[in-house]
Design a protein around this motif. Structure first.
Motif, PDB file in Angstrom:
ATOM      1  N   ALA A  11      36.976  35.571  32.159  1.00  0.00           N
ATOM      2  CA  ALA A  11      38.240  35.890  32.438  1.00  0.00           C
ATOM      3  C   ALA A  11      38.114  36.182  34.107  1.00  0.00           C
ATOM      4  CB  ALA A  11      38.824  36.988  31.729  1.00  0.00           C
ATOM      5  N   TYR A  12      37.138  36.982  34.375  1.00  0.00           N
ATOM      6  CA  TYR A  12      36.870  37.158  36.081  1.00  0.00           C
ATOM      7  C   TYR A  12      36.885  35.971  36.595  1.00  0.00           C
ATOM      8  CZ  TYR A  12      34.613  39.263  40.093  1.00  0.00           C
ATOM      9  OH  TYR A  12      34.402  39.583  41.357  1.00  0.00           O
ATOM     10  N   ILE A  13      35.916  35.059  36.145  1.00  0.00           N
ATOM     11  CA  ILE A  13      35.636  33.748  36.814  1.00  0.00           C
ATOM     12  C   ILE A  13      36.843  33.001  37.125  1.00  0.00           C
ATOM     13  CG2 ILE A  13      34.488  31.608  36.730  1.00  0.00           C
ATOM     14  CD1 ILE A  13      32.199  33.071  35.129  1.00  0.00           C
ATOM     15  N   HIS A  14      37.823  32.798  35.988  1.00  0.00           N
ATOM     16  CA  HIS A  14      39.185  32.142  35.995  1.00  0.00           C
ATOM     17  C   HIS A  14      39.991  32.709  37.205  1.00  0.00           C
ATOM     18  CE1 HIS A  14      38.956  29.145  32.863  1.00  0.00           C
ATOM     19  NE2 HIS A  14      37.918  29.929  32.347  1.00  0.00           N
ATOM     20  N   ARG A  15      39.804  34.083  37.224  1.00  0.00           N
ATOM     21  CA  ARG A  15      40.969  34.675  38.085  1.00  0.00           C
ATOM     22  C   ARG A  15      40.524  34.475  39.532  1.00  0.00           C
ATOM     23  NH1 ARG A  15      40.925  39.241  35.535  1.00  0.00           N
ATOM     24  NH2 ARG A  15      39.490  40.484  36.756  1.00  0.00           N
ATOM     25  N   TYR A  16      39.019  34.494  39.962  1.00  0.00           N
ATOM     26  CA  TYR A  16      38.848  34.326  41.376  1.00  0.00           C
ATOM     27  C   TYR A  16      38.099  33.287  41.619  1.00  0.00           C
ATOM     28  CZ  TYR A  16      39.794  39.643  41.204  1.00  0.00           C
ATOM     29  OH  TYR A  16      40.280  40.559  41.142  1.00  0.00           O
ATOM     30  N   ASP A  18      39.050  30.718  43.114  1.00  0.00           N
ATOM     31  CA  ASP A  18      39.229  30.151  44.418  1.00  0.00           C
ATOM     32  C   ASP A  18      38.339  30.902  45.708  1.00  0.00           C
ATOM     33  OD1 ASP A  18      41.023  28.389  43.769  1.00  0.00           O
ATOM     34  OD2 ASP A  18      42.677  29.810  43.804  1.00  0.00           O
ATOM     35  N   GLU A  19      37.589  31.858  45.067  1.00  0.00           N
ATOM     36  CA  GLU A  19      36.903  32.804  45.946  1.00  0.00           C
ATOM     37  C   GLU A  19      35.383  32.238  45.630  1.00  0.00           C
ATOM     38  OE1 GLU A  19      37.324  36.810  45.541  1.00  0.00           O
ATOM     39  OE2 GLU A  19      39.477  36.706  45.806  1.00  0.00           O
ATOM     40  N   PRO A  20      34.605  32.771  46.854  1.00  0.00           N
ATOM     41  CA  PRO A  20      33.076  32.486  46.444  1.00  0.00           C
ATOM     42  C   PRO A  20      32.530  33.055  45.371  1.00  0.00           C
ATOM     43  CG  PRO A  20      33.550  32.845  48.998  1.00  0.00           C
ATOM     44  CD  PRO A  20      34.715  33.057  48.163  1.00  0.00           C
ATOM     45  N   LEU A  21      31.804  32.738  44.851  1.00  0.00           N
ATOM     46  CA  LEU A  21      31.135  33.219  43.429  1.00  0.00           C
ATOM     47  C   LEU A  21      29.798  33.049  43.251  1.00  0.00           C
ATOM     48  CD1 LEU A  21      34.081  32.567  40.735  1.00  0.00           C
ATOM     49  CD2 LEU A  21      33.721  34.618  41.746  1.00  0.00           C
ATOM     50  N   PRO A  22      29.024  33.801  43.951  1.00  0.00           N
ATOM     51  CA  PRO A  22      27.328  33.403  44.111  1.00  0.00           C
ATOM     52  C   PRO A  22      27.052  34.199  42.879  1.00  0.00           C
ATOM     53  CG  PRO A  22      28.081  35.325  45.894  1.00  0.00           C
ATOM     54  CD  PRO A  22      29.507  34.659  45.393  1.00  0.00           C
ATOM     55  N   LEU A  23      25.874  33.890  42.422  1.00  0.00           N
ATOM     56  CA  LEU A  23      25.444  34.695  41.310  1.00  0.00           C
ATOM     57  C   LEU A  23      24.886  36.075  41.331  1.00  0.00           C
ATOM     58  CD1 LEU A  23      23.756  33.989  38.563  1.00  0.00           C
ATOM     59  CD2 LEU A  23      21.837  33.770  39.890  1.00  0.00           C
ATOM     60  N   SER A  24      24.859  36.496  42.690  1.00  0.00           N
ATOM     61  CA  SER A  24      24.829  38.152  42.865  1.00  0.00           C
ATOM     62  C   SER A  24      26.102  38.579  42.271  1.00  0.00           C
ATOM     63  CB  SER A  24      24.393  38.642  44.086  1.00  0.00           C
ATOM     64  OG  SER A  24      25.397  37.715  44.995  1.00  0.00           O
ATOM     65  N   ARG A  25      27.321  38.047  42.971  1.00  0.00           N
ATOM     66  CA  ARG A  25      28.542  38.696  42.389  1.00  0.00           C
ATOM     67  C   ARG A  25      28.852  38.714  41.068  1.00  0.00           C
ATOM     68  NH1 ARG A  25      34.504  36.854  44.977  1.00  0.00           N
ATOM     69  NH2 ARG A  25      35.607  38.198  43.639  1.00  0.00           N
ATOM     70  N   LEU A  77      37.940  20.369  49.767  1.00  0.00           N
ATOM     71  CA  LEU A  77      37.759  21.490  50.463  1.00  0.00           C
ATOM     72  C   LEU A  77      38.126  22.675  49.561  1.00  0.00           C
ATOM     73  CD1 LEU A  77      39.076  20.216  54.251  1.00  0.00           C
ATOM     74  CD2 LEU A  77      36.520  20.837  53.486  1.00  0.00           C
ATOM     75  N   GLU A  78      39.429  22.325  48.964  1.00  0.00           N
ATOM     76  CA  GLU A  78      40.093  23.488  48.213  1.00  0.00           C
ATOM     77  C   GLU A  78      39.037  23.973  47.165  1.00  0.00           C
ATOM     78  OE1 GLU A  78      43.210  26.066  47.004  1.00  0.00           O
ATOM     79  OE2 GLU A  78      42.993  24.796  48.760  1.00  0.00           O
ATOM     80  N   ILE A  79      38.148  23.158  46.503  1.00  0.00           N
ATOM     81  CA  ILE A  79      36.934  23.461  45.765  1.00  0.00           C
ATOM     82  C   ILE A  79      35.796  23.688  46.299  1.00  0.00           C
ATOM     83  CG2 ILE A  79      38.603  22.406  43.741  1.00  0.00           C
ATOM     84  CD1 ILE A  79      35.858  20.586  43.723  1.00  0.00           C
ATOM     85  N   GLY A  80      35.626  24.129  47.434  1.00  0.00           N
ATOM     86  CA  GLY A  80      34.348  24.487  48.116  1.00  0.00           C
ATOM     87  C   GLY A  80      33.490  23.305  48.473  1.00  0.00           C
TER      88      GLY A  80
END
Length: 264
Positions: A11-16, A18-25, A77-80
């Motif tokens: 759920a967190y991944i779906h919510r964010y 559009d933001e950078p989601l590195p493994l550490s986060r 660009l929108e998807i990184g």
């Protein structure tokens, strides 16, 4: 990691997304080390966490192609994806057609679904008993529907890229793949309803589906046991269906046409 933690993370991944989601986060969100988190996530999902994130972003790109007038470059660009070439090649590899072809396939999707329906019911050409180099089984569903089933054997536990072996079933019941080479496969299927709009087929977010979380191993000397596959509504932890369903329908219709030409 408990299932509830994975569910919360998804759920967190779906919510964010559009933001950078590195493994550490992602790992810190569930308070695990990146190594331990990756291992546990893959055990549950069948895919590494960043692979799963990348798949969701490609699914977002499919949505943007159908529902907006954004350029292909801007969608990348929108998807990184900073490079248009990289985005186009990755999209084509996973979806089976280029971003532009996908965007322009609405009319062909409607036409091919009509052509598929006009075939009526068709029968399996092969026996459905287990044998060497053969993967057979039965598709079931507790949810009745009017339509067809797209089913295939994939190299990974996510329906992306053309299946290594695939077909279209006219109804629930038996399926059979013959001449399957030794290897490891994942069985996945989804339904297409006759009343679906072309955009719903291009973006199959709500279709009934099934996927084998455990691999099917085909070896040269062994017989693969009969498989039972149950179609169910999409679950929160299901990976996106990236492969273009209209492409699979089109390939099936071409195969049927060639078969008729050969037998005339």
């Amino acid at each position: 990691m408990e299932n509830a933690e994975i569910d919360a993370l998804i759920a967190y991944i779906h919510r964010y997304i559009d933001e950078p989601l590195p493994l550490s986060r992602l790992a810190s969100y569930v308070a695990y080390s990146p190594y331990h988190f990756t291992r546990l996530f893959k055990e549950r999902m069948g895919l590494p966490p960043l692979y799963y994130v990348s798949s969701l972003r490609l699914q977002k790109a499919k949505d943007l192609l159908i529902h907006t007038n954004m350029s292909v470059r801007d969608i990348g660009l929108e998807i990184g994806q900073q490079s248009l070439g990289t985005f186009s090649s990755r999209f084509t590899e996973k979806v089976g057609v280029s971003p532009t072809e996908f965007r322009n396939s609405l009319q062909a999707t409607h036409t091919n679904l009509h052509a598929l329906r006009s075939l009526g019911a068709w029968q399996l050409e092969h026996p459905v008993s287990p044998g060497r180099g053969r993967v057979v089984g039965t598709v079931h569903s507790d949810y009745p529907f009017e339509g067809v089933i797209l089913i295939g054997l994939f190299a990974k536990p996510i329906p992306e890229g053309l299946p290594l072996y695939g077909t279209v079933l006219s109804s629930l019941g038996h399926f059979c793949f013959t001449g399957v080479k030794p290897g490891t496969y994942y069985l996945m299927a989804t339904s297409v309803l006759w009343e679906m709009q072309a955009s719903e087929i291009l973006l199959p977010h709500t279709t009934l589906r099934t996927r084998s979380k455990e691999p099917i191993v085909v070896s040269s000397g062994a017989i693969v046991p009969h498989r039972d596959a149950w179609l169910y509504p999409p679950a929160p932890d299901d990976p996106p269906i990236l492969i273009s369903l209209p492409l699979l329908v089109n390939n099936f219709l071409a195969k049927i046409s060639n078969h008729h030409l050969i037998n005339q």
